[in-house]
Scaffold this motif. Structure first.
Motif, PDB file in Angstrom:
ATOM      1  N   LEU A  56     -26.971 118.901  73.732  1.00  0.00           N
ATOM      2  CA  LEU A  56     -27.261 118.208  72.479  1.00  0.00           C
ATOM      3  C   LEU A  56     -25.997 117.926  71.661  1.00  0.00           C
ATOM      4  O   LEU A  56     -25.988 117.031  70.809  1.00  0.00           O
ATOM      5  CB  LEU A  56     -28.237 119.027  71.630  1.00  0.00           C
ATOM      6  CG  LEU A  56     -29.707 119.004  72.046  1.00  0.00           C
ATOM      7  CD1 LEU A  56     -30.531 119.884  71.115  1.00  0.00           C
ATOM      8  CD2 LEU A  56     -30.254 117.580  72.038  1.00  0.00           C
ATOM      9  N   LEU A  57     -24.946 118.685  71.935  1.00  0.00           N
ATOM     10  CA  LEU A  57     -23.721 118.531  71.147  1.00  0.00           C
ATOM     11  C   LEU A  57     -23.109 117.146  71.327  1.00  0.00           C
ATOM     12  O   LEU A  57     -22.423 116.638  70.435  1.00  0.00           O
ATOM     13  CB  LEU A  57     -22.718 119.619  71.543  1.00  0.00           C
ATOM     14  CG  LEU A  57     -21.665 120.003  70.495  1.00  0.00           C
ATOM     15  CD1 LEU A  57     -22.338 120.421  69.194  1.00  0.00           C
ATOM     16  CD2 LEU A  57     -20.790 121.115  71.025  1.00  0.00           C
ATOM     17  N   LEU A  58     -23.351 116.522  72.475  1.00  0.00           N
ATOM     18  CA  LEU A  58     -22.826 115.175  72.713  1.00  0.00           C
ATOM     19  C   LEU A  58     -23.374 114.170  71.709  1.00  0.00           C
ATOM     20  O   LEU A  58     -22.719 113.157  71.413  1.00  0.00           O
ATOM     21  CB  LEU A  58     -23.159 114.729  74.141  1.00  0.00           C
ATOM     22  CG  LEU A  58     -22.443 115.488  75.263  1.00  0.00           C
ATOM     23  CD1 LEU A  58     -22.982 115.054  76.620  1.00  0.00           C
ATOM     24  CD2 LEU A  58     -20.940 115.272  75.191  1.00  0.00           C
ATOM     25  N   LEU A  59     -24.576 114.445  71.190  1.00  0.00           N
ATOM     26  CA  LEU A  59     -25.184 113.536  70.213  1.00  0.00           C
ATOM     27  C   LEU A  59     -24.456 113.573  68.874  1.00  0.00           C
ATOM     28  O   LEU A  59     -24.665 112.695  68.029  1.00  0.00           O
ATOM     29  CB  LEU A  59     -26.662 113.902  69.998  1.00  0.00           C
ATOM     30  CG  LEU A  59     -27.573 113.827  71.228  1.00  0.00           C
ATOM     31  CD1 LEU A  59     -28.979 114.300  70.877  1.00  0.00           C
ATOM     32  CD2 LEU A  59     -27.616 112.409  71.777  1.00  0.00           C
ATOM     33  N   VAL A  64     -19.272 112.976  64.109  1.00  0.00           N
ATOM     34  CA  VAL A  64     -17.980 113.598  63.784  1.00  0.00           C
ATOM     35  C   VAL A  64     -16.907 112.529  63.644  1.00  0.00           C
ATOM     36  O   VAL A  64     -16.086 112.561  62.707  1.00  0.00           O
ATOM     37  CB  VAL A  64     -17.597 114.635  64.861  1.00  0.00           C
ATOM     38  CG1 VAL A  64     -16.154 115.093  64.667  1.00  0.00           C
ATOM     39  CG2 VAL A  64     -18.534 115.828  64.807  1.00  0.00           C
ATOM     40  N   LEU A  65     -16.883 111.566  64.567  1.00  0.00           N
ATOM     41  CA  LEU A  65     -15.908 110.471  64.491  1.00  0.00           C
ATOM     42  C   LEU A  65     -16.042 109.713  63.178  1.00  0.00           C
ATOM     43  O   LEU A  65     -15.046 109.388  62.526  1.00  0.00           O
ATOM     44  CB  LEU A  65     -16.109 109.513  65.671  1.00  0.00           C
ATOM     45  CG  LEU A  65     -15.532 109.948  67.017  1.00  0.00           C
ATOM     46  CD1 LEU A  65     -16.063 109.059  68.133  1.00  0.00           C
ATOM     47  CD2 LEU A  65     -14.013 109.906  66.985  1.00  0.00           C
ATOM     48  N   LYS A  66     -17.276 109.420  62.783  1.00  0.00           N
ATOM     49  CA  LYS A  66     -17.516 108.678  61.543  1.00  0.00           C
ATOM     50  C   LYS A  66     -17.084 109.492  60.319  1.00  0.00           C
ATOM     51  O   LYS A  66     -16.425 108.964  59.409  1.00  0.00           O
ATOM     52  CB  LYS A  66     -19.001 108.323  61.439  1.00  0.00           C
ATOM     53  CG  LYS A  66     -19.347 107.464  60.223  1.00  0.00           C
ATOM     54  CD  LYS A  66     -20.846 107.229  60.123  1.00  0.00           C
ATOM     55  CE  LYS A  66     -21.560 108.506  59.697  1.00  0.00           C
ATOM     56  NZ  LYS A  66     -23.004 108.296  59.427  1.00  0.00           N
ATOM     57  N   ALA A  79     -16.635 117.816  59.045  1.00  0.00           N
ATOM     58  CA  ALA A  79     -16.367 117.406  60.418  1.00  0.00           C
ATOM     59  C   ALA A  79     -15.268 118.270  61.038  1.00  0.00           C
ATOM     60  O   ALA A  79     -15.384 118.725  62.184  1.00  0.00           O
ATOM     61  CB  ALA A  79     -15.964 115.929  60.456  1.00  0.00           C
ATOM     62  N   LEU A  80     -14.197 118.529  60.291  1.00  0.00           N
ATOM     63  CA  LEU A  80     -13.103 119.354  60.816  1.00  0.00           C
ATOM     64  C   LEU A  80     -13.558 120.789  61.051  1.00  0.00           C
ATOM     65  O   LEU A  80     -13.122 121.442  62.003  1.00  0.00           O
ATOM     66  CB  LEU A  80     -11.920 119.328  59.850  1.00  0.00           C
ATOM     67  CG  LEU A  80     -11.107 118.038  59.794  1.00  0.00           C
ATOM     68  CD1 LEU A  80     -10.104 118.067  58.643  1.00  0.00           C
ATOM     69  CD2 LEU A  80     -10.368 117.801  61.122  1.00  0.00           C
ATOM     70  N   ILE A  95     -11.399 112.365  69.631  1.00  0.00           N
ATOM     71  CA  ILE A  95     -11.160 112.644  68.211  1.00  0.00           C
ATOM     72  C   ILE A  95      -9.755 113.152  67.911  1.00  0.00           C
ATOM     73  O   ILE A  95      -9.378 113.251  66.744  1.00  0.00           O
ATOM     74  CB  ILE A  95     -12.188 113.656  67.670  1.00  0.00           C
ATOM     75  CG1 ILE A  95     -12.009 115.034  68.336  1.00  0.00           C
ATOM     76  CG2 ILE A  95     -13.599 113.171  67.845  1.00  0.00           C
ATOM     77  CD1 ILE A  95     -12.701 116.134  67.583  1.00  0.00           C
ATOM     78  N   LEU A  96      -8.988 113.462  68.950  1.00  0.00           N
ATOM     79  CA  LEU A  96      -7.653 114.041  68.737  1.00  0.00           C
ATOM     80  C   LEU A  96      -6.768 113.189  67.831  1.00  0.00           C
ATOM     81  O   LEU A  96      -6.134 113.725  66.913  1.00  0.00           O
ATOM     82  CB  LEU A  96      -6.978 114.296  70.083  1.00  0.00           C
ATOM     83  CG  LEU A  96      -5.613 114.988  70.035  1.00  0.00           C
ATOM     84  CD1 LEU A  96      -5.704 116.325  69.299  1.00  0.00           C
ATOM     85  CD2 LEU A  96      -5.074 115.215  71.449  1.00  0.00           C
TER      86      LEU A  96
END
Length: 216
Positions: A56-59, A64-66, A79-80, A95-96
Motif C-alpha cells: 500500500l505504501l506505493l500509493l 509525498v512528491l506533491k 512529507a519529509l 524523490i531524492l
C-alpha cells in the motif's frame, strides 16, 4: 464521526494489539486528500501501520512528491517526516532530487528533516546517496545547530565504515566539540546545566573512530 477521529481510534486499537488492517487504505486516503490536520493524522497512521515493504505504501509516493513541492511548510515537514521513517527503497530515486533541494531551504526545520531523510536513505540504499557527500559537509557547517546535529548521524555511520576517508574533517569535529563544551549552543541543548551531553558523546565517538591507530 470524522475520518480523522476514526483513524485515531484505529491507531489506538493497533496499539492495544488488535489488527485494524481495514483502516490502512483509509489512512492513505486521508494523507492524500484531507485538510492539513487530516493529512497529519493520515501520515501518522501510515507511519505506524505500514512497513517499508508494504504494497500500500506505493500509493503514497505521488502524495509525498506533491507535498515535497508544496508551498505549505507543514505539508513539506509531514512529507519529509514520513520519508525519514518509511519509504520504499525502489522509489528513492523519484524523490531524492526534491529532498536534496530542501538542504538549501531557508527554514532550518526543513533542512534538518531533509538531513534525517537522507540519513534514512543512506541506511537502506547507501549507493544512491554517494554523490551528495559534499552536501553532507555543508550540513555539518550549517548555522543552525539542529541541522549540524542531524548531520552527525550520517557522519558517524560513514566514519564507522571508512574512517580513513574522513580524517580531513577531524579539525571540524574538534571545533564543534569546543563550541559545545564552551556553551556556544542555545540553552535548549543543555541538560541539567550540561551543554548538549548527547552531542558531546556523539562527537567523542566520531573522534575516537578517526583517531584509532593514529600515532599523531
Amino acid at each position: 464521526m470524522q475520518m480523522k477521529e476514526l483513524m485515531v481510534r484505529a491507531i489506538y486499537c493497533e496499539m492495544l494489539g488488535y489488527e485494524a488492517s481495514f483502516s490502512y487504505i483509509h489512512a492513505i486516503k486521508l494523507a492524500q486528500q484531507g485538510t492539513v490536520l487530516e493529512k497529519r493524522v493520515g501520515y501518522l497512521a501510515v507511519s505506524l501501520f505500514l512497513n517499508e515493504s508494504h504494497e500500500l505504501l506505493l500509493l503514497l509516493v505521488n502524495t509525498v512528491l506533491k507535498d515535497l513541492q508544496s508551498t505549505n511548510l507543514i505539508e513539506v515537514c509531514m512529507a519529509l517526516t514520513v520519508v525519514s521513517q518509511i519509504f520504499p527503497k525502489d522509489m528513492i530515486p523519484a524523490i531524492l532530487p526534491l529532498v536534496e533541494e530542501k538542504l538549501n531551504h531557508p527554514k532550518e526545520i526543513i533542512r534538518r528533516k531533509a538531513v534525517l531523510a537522507l540519513y534514512k536513505f543512506y541506511l537502506i540504499a547507501p549507493n544512491q546517496v554517494q554523490h551528495i557527500h559534499n552536501k553532507f559537509r555543508k550540513a555539518l557547517c550549517d548555522k543552525d545547530p539542529g541541522v549540524m546535529t542531524a548531520s552527525l548521524h550520517i557522519y558517524l555511520q560513514m566514519i564507522q565504515e571508512n574512517p580513513e576517508g574522513y580524517k580531513d574533517l577531524t579539525p571540524s569535529f574538534v571545533t564543534i566539540l569546543k563550541q559545545v563544551v564552551g556553551g556556544k549552543l542555545p540553552m535548549d541543548f543543555n541538560y541539567h546545566s550540561v551543554p548538549a551531553p548527547w552531542l558531546q558523546i556523539q562527537l567523542l565517538r566520531i573522534l575516537s573512530l578517526l583517531g584509532k591507530n593514529d600515532q599523531r
